[in-house]
Design a protein around this motif. Structure first.
Motif, PDB file in Angstrom:
ATOM      1  N   GLU A  13       0.826  -1.207   0.000  1.00 32.20           N
ATOM      2  CA  GLU A  13       0.000   0.000   0.000  1.00 32.20           C
ATOM      3  C   GLU A  13       0.860   1.256   0.000  1.00 32.20           C
ATOM      4  N   GLU A  14       1.946   1.218   0.753  1.00 37.62           N
ATOM      5  CA  GLU A  14       2.813   2.386   0.864  1.00 37.62           C
ATOM      6  C   GLU A  14       3.456   2.739  -0.476  1.00 37.62           C
ATOM      7  N   THR A  15       3.805   1.739  -1.267  1.00 39.44           N
ATOM      8  CA  THR A  15       4.435   1.994  -2.564  1.00 39.44           C
ATOM      9  C   THR A  15       3.427   2.291  -3.668  1.00 39.44           C
ATOM     10  N   GLY A  16       2.133   2.098  -3.405  1.00 42.05           N
ATOM     11  CA  GLY A  16       1.115   2.375  -4.400  1.00 42.05           C
ATOM     12  C   GLY A  16       0.758   1.191  -5.272  1.00 42.05           C
ATOM     13  N   ARG A  17       1.488   0.075  -5.108  1.00 36.31           N
ATOM     14  CA  ARG A  17       1.193  -1.089  -5.967  1.00 36.31           C
ATOM     15  C   ARG A  17      -0.163  -1.705  -5.635  1.00 36.31           C
ATOM     16  N   GLN A  18      -0.535  -1.678  -4.372  1.00 37.20           N
ATOM     17  CA  GLN A  18      -1.802  -2.288  -3.996  1.00 37.20           C
ATOM     18  C   GLN A  18      -2.989  -1.548  -4.599  1.00 37.20           C
TER      19      GLN A  18
ATOM     20  N   LEU B 173      -2.499  -7.120  12.053  1.00 40.06           N
ATOM     21  CA  LEU B 173      -3.270  -6.161  12.841  1.00 40.06           C
ATOM     22  C   LEU B 173      -2.557  -4.815  12.900  1.00 40.06           C
ATOM     23  N   ALA B 174      -1.237  -4.834  13.118  1.00 40.27           N
ATOM     24  CA  ALA B 174      -0.479  -3.579  13.181  1.00 40.27           C
ATOM     25  C   ALA B 174      -0.537  -2.831  11.857  1.00 40.27           C
ATOM     26  N   ALA B 175      -0.586  -3.566  10.738  1.00 40.26           N
ATOM     27  CA  ALA B 175      -0.627  -2.934   9.428  1.00 40.26           C
ATOM     28  C   ALA B 175      -1.899  -2.130   9.208  1.00 40.26           C
ATOM     29  N   GLN B 176      -2.948  -2.417   9.979  1.00 44.95           N
ATOM     30  CA  GLN B 176      -4.190  -1.657   9.846  1.00 44.95           C
ATOM     31  C   GLN B 176      -4.116  -0.307  10.558  1.00 44.95           C
ATOM     32  N   PHE B 177      -3.209  -0.185  11.508  1.00 46.75           N
ATOM     33  CA  PHE B 177      -3.163   1.014  12.338  1.00 46.75           C
ATOM     34  C   PHE B 177      -2.110   2.017  11.890  1.00 46.75           C
ATOM     35  N   THR B 178      -1.195   1.628  11.032  1.00 48.63           N
ATOM     36  CA  THR B 178      -0.092   2.503  10.661  1.00 48.63           C
ATOM     37  C   THR B 178      -0.091   2.775   9.169  1.00 48.63           C
ATOM     38  N   GLU B 179       0.471   3.915   8.774  1.00 44.32           N
ATOM     39  CA  GLU B 179       0.614   4.239   7.366  1.00 44.32           C
ATOM     40  C   GLU B 179       1.977   3.842   6.821  1.00 44.32           C
TER      41      GLU B 179
ATOM     42  N   GLU C 166      13.634   5.523  -2.034  1.00 47.96           N
ATOM     43  CA  GLU C 166      13.653   5.490  -3.501  1.00 47.96           C
ATOM     44  C   GLU C 166      12.427   4.809  -4.072  1.00 47.96           C
ATOM     45  N   THR C 167      12.191   3.573  -3.613  1.00 45.39           N
ATOM     46  CA  THR C 167      11.112   2.778  -4.208  1.00 45.39           C
ATOM     47  C   THR C 167       9.741   3.366  -3.924  1.00 45.39           C
ATOM     48  N   SER C 168       9.613   4.104  -2.816  1.00 45.74           N
ATOM     49  CA  SER C 168       8.325   4.717  -2.480  1.00 45.74           C
ATOM     50  C   SER C 168       8.085   6.015  -3.243  1.00 45.74           C
ATOM     51  N   GLY C 169       9.117   6.524  -3.942  1.00 42.12           N
ATOM     52  CA  GLY C 169       8.966   7.750  -4.709  1.00 42.12           C
ATOM     53  C   GLY C 169       9.226   9.022  -3.923  1.00 42.12           C
ATOM     54  N   ARG C 170       9.573   8.879  -2.640  1.00 39.43           N
ATOM     55  CA  ARG C 170       9.786  10.083  -1.828  1.00 39.43           C
ATOM     56  C   ARG C 170      11.151  10.718  -2.073  1.00 39.43           C
ATOM     57  N   ALA C 171      12.100   9.954  -2.581  1.00 43.59           N
ATOM     58  CA  ALA C 171      13.435  10.508  -2.810  1.00 43.59           C
ATOM     59  C   ALA C 171      13.487  11.378  -4.060  1.00 43.59           C
ATOM     60  N   GLU C 172      12.694  11.056  -5.058  1.00 42.63           N
ATOM     61  CA  GLU C 172      12.779  11.775  -6.330  1.00 42.63           C
ATOM     62  C   GLU C 172      12.497  13.262  -6.200  1.00 42.63           C
TER      63      GLU C 172
ATOM     64  N   ARG D 146      23.789   5.629 -11.627  1.00 36.55           N
ATOM     65  CA  ARG D 146      22.594   4.863 -12.027  1.00 36.55           C
ATOM     66  C   ARG D 146      21.334   5.720 -11.944  1.00 36.55           C
ATOM     67  N   ASP D 147      20.252   5.189 -12.541  1.00 35.06           N
ATOM     68  CA  ASP D 147      18.952   5.837 -12.448  1.00 35.06           C
ATOM     69  C   ASP D 147      18.300   5.506 -11.121  1.00 35.06           C
ATOM     70  N   LEU D 148      17.413   6.375 -10.671  1.00 40.65           N
ATOM     71  CA  LEU D 148      16.670   6.109  -9.449  1.00 40.65           C
ATOM     72  C   LEU D 148      15.645   5.019  -9.693  1.00 40.65           C
ATOM     73  N   LEU D 149      15.378   4.232  -8.650  1.00 36.22           N
ATOM     74  CA  LEU D 149      14.311   3.237  -8.720  1.00 36.22           C
ATOM     75  C   LEU D 149      12.971   3.935  -8.602  1.00 36.22           C
ATOM     76  N   THR D 150      12.003   3.461  -9.341  1.00 37.62           N
ATOM     77  CA  THR D 150      10.654   4.021  -9.251  1.00 37.62           C
ATOM     78  C   THR D 150       9.653   2.885  -9.214  1.00 37.62           C
TER      79      THR D 150
END
Length: 534
Positions: free
Chosen positions: A118-123, A187-193, A379-385, A530-534
């Motif tokens: 969910e955090e990476t947007g794939r879900q 259960l913890a995954a439901q409470f945190t972002e 990087e993979t979450s897109g926050r570094a770009e 190298r290129d950034l991961l996206t």
């Protein structure tokens, strides 16, 4: 939002596409899951051979069981000895740690396939299709169930020669504990972002469970303390494999799994993809982070604080066990030889202390690797770009995280040395020097992680495998009698065995430090190109 009209997606059940997502999860973890299962199950199963070599007669095993039961420090570490058969000693020595390893692997797997997706947007992309609301969570739990079933089978098959019932009981206890913390992670995954926070919360619960069990076992010789019964790790211990199995205790593990699964399903049906019940508070209107280093500190300070507290407490606990080293060995010459191989040819207490110092060094390497790989998550979450789109350079961005990784490992080892010295009553200087002598090996593995992340980011997770292999070689290798040439495959195999007995030799320390610097420099050079991961 409900879609209507001819272009609307078809309605799906809550578990639609569970099979597809499960196969996807197993395919993504096709290497990690078998390795975790073989390492965890193999560690427990191999204990029979090593213990038989050390305590070959019934009298020796009975003497060991009696001395361990009478030692509160040993009970806190491993639990009480319920049976003095070879299988009973395996369950005592390796059962608790096998359960903890299964729990750690399980929480990582579940968070990886739920909150991290969910955090990476794939879900969100997957959920745009005909995917049921509960399918991703179910797939993650099925992946964890596959892992824990494999662990249980390896343990059962490996120890069947000591008694089929006891082997099955121990395998189910370890696998059941893994599933308890798999569902706790769900259960913890439901409470945190954040996936990192979900792992941290579940790991904190696991740490609390271990502390409760340790405190309860330290206070009572028969494991009857209420504190032990409050811990799922204590439940695994109370199955009493190879010592008159209590099969009904497995029902406690099953009940915890079912309750937590039901709660996780109820919560996941009541939130949007990517959202959480404990939303992150919005930051100030104007930013307060003046540098990339400040941002790295903000992202990693919680993790560093947790490791710091853990190492300080661990030092205090292990320091209190040093005087009991003689009780562990007694007159057993093979056991003495193992401690000397791990801790050096010195007095037994110094060899035991050196062994604990080495263990802290290997664990610190896990912290360093995780800290180094933290910017890869950005990087993979897109926050570094967005950060790097401005005037901030890649090296300055990475440097903030690397300073925390390298300096943080020095900090936690210092705290471990302080705890050891305070609890054991040893002079601070020699103990502190001994733990800091582990840093070159720790930094070498951290430098390898920098190289993999910088030059081959898709293979960066292999740094965890190398660190785990070094941990296995250092902790299990001496007990298995592996030759020194094999032990030297780990950078820790080249370090002097301190404190006591062995003189300080600077050559391997300087060589490993230079190697760590070279690996780090090569990794940063790769990051620039190298290129950034996206």
């Amino acid at each position: 939002m409900t879609l209507t009209g001819t272009g609307a997606l078809p309605r799906t059940g809550s578990f639609a596409a569970t099979g597809v997502l499960t196969r996807l999860a197993l395919r993504r973890d096709r290497v990690v899951l078998p390795v975790w299962a073989l390492v965890t199950g193999g560690l427990v199963a191999s204990g029979a051979g090593s213990l038989e070599g050390l305590y070959g007669t019934a009298a020796e095993r009975a003497e060991l069981a009696a001395s361990m039961t009478a030692n509160s420090s040993m009970r806190a570490m491993y639990g009480p000895v319920f049976g003095d058969s070879l299988g009973g000693l395996v369950a005592w020595r390796f059962g608790t740690f096998g359960a903890v390893l299964a729990a750690v692997a399980s929480l990582i797997v579940v968070v990886r396939h739920t909150r991290e997706e969910e955090e990476t947007g794939r879900q969100e992309m997957l959920s745009a299709g005909a995917v049921g609301r509960r399918a991703p969570l179910t797939a993650a739990l099925l992946a964890a169930l596959t892992l824990n079933t494999a662990v249980a089978l390896v343990v059962t098959a490996g120890l069947a020669g000591q008694g089929a019932a006891g082997a099955l009981a121990l395998g189910l206890a370890i696998g059941g504990t893994g599933m308890v913390f798999a569902t706790a992670a769900a259960l913890a995954a439901q409470f945190t972002e954040s996936a990192r926070l979900a792992k941290g919360l579940t790991a904190a619960v696991l740490g609390l469970a271990f502390v409760l069990r340790a405190a309860g076992d330290a206070g009572t010789a028969d494991g009857s303390s209420v504190l032990t019964w409050l811990s799922p790790v204590g439940w695994a211990e109370h199955v009493r494999a190879f010592a008159g199995e209590r099969w009904w205790v497995l029902l406690l593990l099953l009940a915890a799994v079912l309750v937590q699964t039901a709660a996780a399903y109820a919560l996941t049906a009541r939130r949007d993809v990517g959202a959480s019940f404990l939303a992150t508070r919005p930051g100030p209107a104007e930013g307060r982070l003046a540098s990339a280093g400040a941002l790295a500190w903000r992202l990693q300070r919680g993790t560093l604080l947790g490791w710091s507290l853990g190492f300080l407490l661990g030092g205090l606990v292990f320091g209190g066990m040093v005087e009991g080293a003689a009780d562990i060995v007694g007159g057993n010459e093979p056991a003495r030889e193992i401690f000397e191989r791990m801790g050096g040819q010195s007095a037994l207490t110094d060899a035991f202390l050196a062994t604990m110092v080495s263990l802290f060094g290997m664990l610190a390497a896990l912290y360093a690797v995780g800290s180094v790989l933290r910017p890869g998550t950005e990087e993979t979450s897109g926050r570094a770009e967005p950060l790097l789109a401005g005037a901030l350079g890649r090296l300055r961005w990475a440097a903030g995280h690397l300073v925390i990784a390298f300096a943080g490992s020095a900090l936690i080892l210092t705290l471990a040395g302080l705890g050891l010295a305070l609890s054991y009553g040893h002079d601070l200087g020699p103990v502190l020097g001994a733990v800091l002598a582990q840093l070159p090996a720790v930094w070498t593995l951290a430098g390898l992680a920098v190289l993999l992340w910088g030059a081959a980011p898709k293979a960066a997770t292999a740094a965890w495998g190398v660190a785990g292999l070094c941990l296995a070689l250092g902790w299990i290798g001496p007990a298995l009698g592996l030759p020194q040439t094999v032990l030297n495959l780990s950078p820790f195999g080249h370090l002097p065995k301190l404190p006591g007995g062995q003189e300080m030799t600077w050559t391997p320390l300087l060589a490993l430090t230079a190697l760590a610097a070279a690996l780090t420099a090569a990794g940063l050079a790769g990051l620039r190109r190298r290129d950034l991961l996206t």
